[in-house]
Design an enzyme around this catalytic site. Structure first.
Site, short mmCIF file in Angstrom:
data_model
loop_
_atom_site.label_atom_id
_atom_site.label_comp_id
_atom_site.label_asym_id
_atom_site.label_seq_id
_atom_site.Cartn_x
_atom_site.Cartn_y
_atom_site.Cartn_z
N PRO A 2 0.83 -1.21 0.00
CA PRO A 2 0.00 0.00 0.00
C PRO A 2 0.86 1.26 0.00
O PRO A 2 1.84 1.35 0.73
CB PRO A 2 -0.81 -0.10 1.29
CG PRO A 2 -0.12 -1.10 2.13
CD PRO A 2 0.67 -1.99 1.22
N GLU A 3 0.53 2.21 -0.86
CA GLU A 3 1.20 3.50 -0.87
C GLU A 3 0.26 4.54 -0.26
O GLU A 3 -0.84 4.22 0.18
CB GLU A 3 1.62 3.86 -2.30
CG GLU A 3 2.73 2.95 -2.82
CD GLU A 3 3.50 3.57 -3.98
OE1 GLU A 3 3.47 4.80 -4.14
OE2 GLU A 3 4.14 2.80 -4.72
#
Ligand SMILES: [Zn+2]
Length: 283
Positions: A2-3
């Site tokens: 996840p960014e």
């Protein structure tokens, strides 16, 4: 992995279930994730009201009325799921507990928030809210890319004299917080800058163009995440992973989307990570 946009989407998805609400009980099913949990974590969370659910870089920060802040990091594979029907927004029945459900928050409003992380690179910590910015994970962070402290002059100053590729400079969390591989590739494509170019060799005018482009790339992704939240009634309650189309990331050997370019998206490895770019229009 996840960014920032995915983490922001998780934060927004958790907000109706958690913000302003009391944690009636916390189940902590193991002693650690990436690091040991803080001492008596379940006890310290029980009965606490979440006053504010914020985010710094890729960390979700839940300010509690106990004077402590719960820091949540999803790591590589962490997933958060909301079940129950606290505000009529979630219609998911509480699922059967699964193998990697490491922490479960039972909210007083009937919602259940589950943190599942098979690879256990995630983390949780409790820190005094008053000194949260001094925490070892937070004190090293540069400005938020969507915040006011991230501006043209900051980036120009940060790049000056830097002999590293611009790709690495943008991944440096001390220069700008929360940018990861995917969105750096996308921002450099939109800016027409090669990921191989040395940061210190790019003109100030071109560096300055990166600031609004980075903001736009992230905002577009957050908007896509917001759309995914609206589909929650049909989905399984899992937050933060959504379909999003990229211009270069993951598009090796496919045609460049810049009108009239005719180039081909190429993948190279920089500092052990893939960079996707068009050698034709990114200079
Ligand atoms: Zn191109």
């Amino acid at each position: 992995m996840p960014e920032l946009p995915e983490v922001e989407t998780v934060r927004r998805g958790l907000t109706p279930a958690m913000e302003g609400e009391v944690i009636e009980r916390a189940d902590v099913n193991r002693p650690d994730l990436r690091w040991p949990f803080p001492e008596r974590m379940a006890e310290r969370l029980t009965g606490a009201r979440v006053q504010r659910l914020g985010r710094r870089s890729k960390y979700i920060l839940a300010d509690l009325d106990t004077g402590e802040t719960l820091l949540i990091h999803l790591g590589m594979s962490g997933r958060m799921t909301v079940s129950g029907d606290p505000l009529g927004q979630f219609v998911h029945d509480h699922p059967m507990p699964e193998k990697h459900d490491h922490v479960v928050f039972h909210m007083a409003n009937g919602a259940r928030v589950t943190f599942n992380d098979p690879r256990r690179f995630g983390a949780m910590d409790l820190l005094p809210t008053a000194t949260a910015a001094e925490h070892k994970l937070l004190s090293v962070l540069g400005p938020e890319p969507l915040g006011n402290d991230f501006h043209e002059q900051h980036l120009v100053d940060s790049f000056r004299g830097k002999n590293t590729p611009v790709k690495s400079a943008l991944l440096d969390q001390g220069i700008v917080a929360g940018l990861g591989n995917i969105y750096v590739c996308e921002a450099l494509f939109r800016a027409g800058i090669s990921p191989r170019r040395k940061a210190g060799k790019i003109s100030a005018a071109r560096v300055a163009t990166l600031v609004p482009i980075i903001r736009q790339v992230l905002s577009d992704a957050i908007d896509a995440g917001g759309s995914s939240l609206k589909d929650f009634r049909q989905a399984d309650g899992e937050l933060g992973y959504f379909q999003h189309s990229f211009d270069v990331y993951g598009r090796e050997d496919e045609p460049c989307r810049t009108p009239g370019c005719g180039g081909t998206v190429t993948r190279i490895t920089q500092s052990g990570r893939s960079s996707f770019y068009c050698p034709q229009c990114q200079r």
